[in-house]
Design an enzyme around this catalytic site. Structure first.
Site, PDB file in Angstrom:
ATOM      1  N   GLU A  22      -9.737  -1.739   5.204  1.00 53.32           N
ATOM      2  CA  GLU A  22     -10.356  -1.161   6.211  1.00 53.32           C
ATOM      3  C   GLU A  22     -11.496  -2.118   6.224  1.00 53.32           C
ATOM      4  O   GLU A  22     -11.903  -2.906   5.312  1.00 53.32           O
ATOM      5  CB  GLU A  22     -10.442   0.360   6.308  1.00 53.32           C
ATOM      6  CG  GLU A  22      -9.314   0.831   6.193  1.00 53.32           C
ATOM      7  CD  GLU A  22      -8.354   1.234   7.276  1.00 53.32           C
ATOM      8  OE1 GLU A  22      -8.338   0.079   8.122  1.00 53.32           O
ATOM      9  OE2 GLU A  22      -7.844   2.156   7.427  1.00 53.32           O
ATOM     10  N   ASP A  34      -7.565  -2.349  13.884  1.00 55.51           N
ATOM     11  CA  ASP A  34      -8.874  -2.620  13.478  1.00 55.51           C
ATOM     12  C   ASP A  34      -8.992  -3.531  12.341  1.00 55.51           C
ATOM     13  O   ASP A  34     -10.110  -3.902  11.910  1.00 55.51           O
ATOM     14  CB  ASP A  34      -9.279  -1.354  12.823  1.00 55.51           C
ATOM     15  CG  ASP A  34      -8.477  -0.872  11.352  1.00 55.51           C
ATOM     16  OD1 ASP A  34      -7.745  -1.871  11.184  1.00 55.51           O
ATOM     17  OD2 ASP A  34      -9.135  -0.040  10.674  1.00 55.51           O
ATOM     18  N   ASP A  91       0.885  -1.234  -0.248  1.00 53.07           N
ATOM     19  CA  ASP A  91       0.022   0.027  -0.033  1.00 53.07           C
ATOM     20  C   ASP A  91       0.849   1.385   0.029  1.00 53.07           C
ATOM     21  O   ASP A  91       2.015   1.001   0.030  1.00 53.07           O
ATOM     22  CB  ASP A  91      -1.105  -0.225   1.121  1.00 53.07           C
ATOM     23  CG  ASP A  91      -0.246  -0.278   2.418  1.00 53.07           C
ATOM     24  OD1 ASP A  91       0.985  -0.286   2.550  1.00 53.07           O
ATOM     25  OD2 ASP A  91      -0.980  -0.685   3.532  1.00 53.07           O
ATOM     26  N   HIS A 133      -7.210  -4.537   9.759  1.00 51.27           N
ATOM     27  CA  HIS A 133      -7.046  -4.339   8.480  1.00 51.27           C
ATOM     28  C   HIS A 133      -5.805  -5.205   7.881  1.00 51.27           C
ATOM     29  O   HIS A 133      -4.748  -5.426   8.795  1.00 51.27           O
ATOM     30  CB  HIS A 133      -6.903  -2.858   7.872  1.00 51.27           C
ATOM     31  CG  HIS A 133      -5.781  -2.103   8.588  1.00 51.27           C
ATOM     32  ND1 HIS A 133      -5.819  -0.636   8.796  1.00 51.27           N
ATOM     33  CD2 HIS A 133      -4.366  -2.317   8.882  1.00 51.27           C
ATOM     34  CE1 HIS A 133      -4.589  -0.285   9.194  1.00 51.27           C
ATOM     35  NE2 HIS A 133      -3.786  -1.417   9.124  1.00 51.27           N
TER      36      HIS A 133
HETATM   37  P1  PGA Z   1       2.457  -1.653  12.359  1.00 51.45           P
HETATM   38  O1  PGA Z   1       1.381  -1.507  11.179  1.00 51.45           O
HETATM   39  O2  PGA Z   1       3.263  -2.820  11.658  1.00 51.45           O
HETATM   40  O3  PGA Z   1       3.153  -0.382  12.369  1.00 51.45           O
HETATM   41  O4  PGA Z   1       1.570  -1.882  13.491  1.00 51.45           O
HETATM   42  C1  PGA Z   1       0.568  -2.673  10.611  1.00 51.45           C
HETATM   43  C2  PGA Z   1      -0.644  -2.442   9.878  1.00 51.45           C
HETATM   44  O5  PGA Z   1      -1.225  -1.270  10.076  1.00 51.45           O
HETATM   45  O6  PGA Z   1      -0.668  -3.053   9.010  1.00 51.45           O
END
Ligand code: PGA
Length: 242
Positions: free
Chosen positions: A124, A117, A48, A119
């Site tokens: 999302e 959340d 992403d 995702h």
């Molecule tokens: P993080 O992000 O590794 O910085 O916790 C993971 C995500 O939001 O997919």
């Protein structure tokens, strides 16, 4: 990942940005420096990117990947791909991203983080489980979590480009990484909860080769953790985990 790169030097890796995979990248960098692990023929596709940030913007995921991983290894930067969040035509950029993945024969191994959340990528809650690379609006929770990379929470972009859940499920293997207590609820819902678009990471239940690697705090809300330990021990006794 290192085993795959050794066995298939021209493999295609799906990569994730964020905090979680950094120790993985650090270990791969160490293997490159100390054991000559070569990424010269590897292609990569990141999950992403924010919309509206140029790839040279230090807050972009393209810059993050370059700074934390690519510039430390011998990868050909023209073989590294991150969705182009600064494209004039975002839908076209998304379609081209899908085509580029197909053109190299698909992703061999996709690394995934997980949001609090639920995702994966920036898919999302209520993302279609069949979705392809597209524009997604970020939730307030995600924007708050990522605000630490920006001068103020208001600076966090509202839109992103992300591989879809359908795109992710086409990778030949998935590895989901999660560390820390703040991920425990999402991990439990993804692994043991019902398959649901409300928890996009639960889509990994549909994949035949999905491995979840969690530390103790991230595993703390799993109902069947004793069983998972037993399975891991049994598999270790049988040799390589397939
Ligand atoms: P993080 O992000 O590794 O910085 O916790 C993971 C995500 O939001 O997919």
């Amino acid at each position: 990942m290192a085993g795959l790169v050794r066995a298939k030097p021209a493999c295609v890796l799906g990569l994730a940005s964020g905090e979680t995979p950094l120790p993985t990248y650090e270990e791969l960098i160490r293997l490159h420096r100390e054991e000559g692990l070569s990424f010269a023929m590897v292609s990569t596709f990141n999950l992403d990117e924010y919309v509206g940030l140029d790839q040279s913007d230090p807050r972009s995921y393209a810059a993050f990947m370059h700074d934390r991983f690519f510039r430390h290894i011998d990868i050909d930067t023209s073989s590294t791909h991150v969705p182009d969040g600064s494209a004039e035509d975002l839908d076209l950029a998304c379609a081209e991203y899908e085509s580029a993945i197909i053109a190299v024969g698909g992703i061999d191994l996709q690394i995934l983080g997980i949001g609090a959340d639920g995702h994966i990528g920036f898919n999302e809650p209520i993302s279609s489980l069949a979705s392809r690379t597209r524009v997604k609006v970020l939730t307030e929770q995600t924007r708050q979590e990522n605000a630490r990379y920006f001068a103020s929470p208001d600076d966090v972009p509202r839109l992103s480009l992300t591989m879809g859940i359908g795109t992710i499920l086409e990778a030949r293997a998935l590895v989901l990484l999660a560390t820390g207590e703040h991920k425990a609820d999402a991990v439990a819902r993804a692994i043991e909860g019902p398959l649901s678009a409300m928890v996009p990471a639960s889509a990994i239940q549909l994949h035949r080769r999905a491995i979840v690697i969690v530390d103790e705090p991230a595993a703390s809300r799993l109902a069947l953790s004793d069983y998972y330990r037993e399975v891991t021990a049994a598999k270790a006794g049988l040799g390589a985990i397939e």
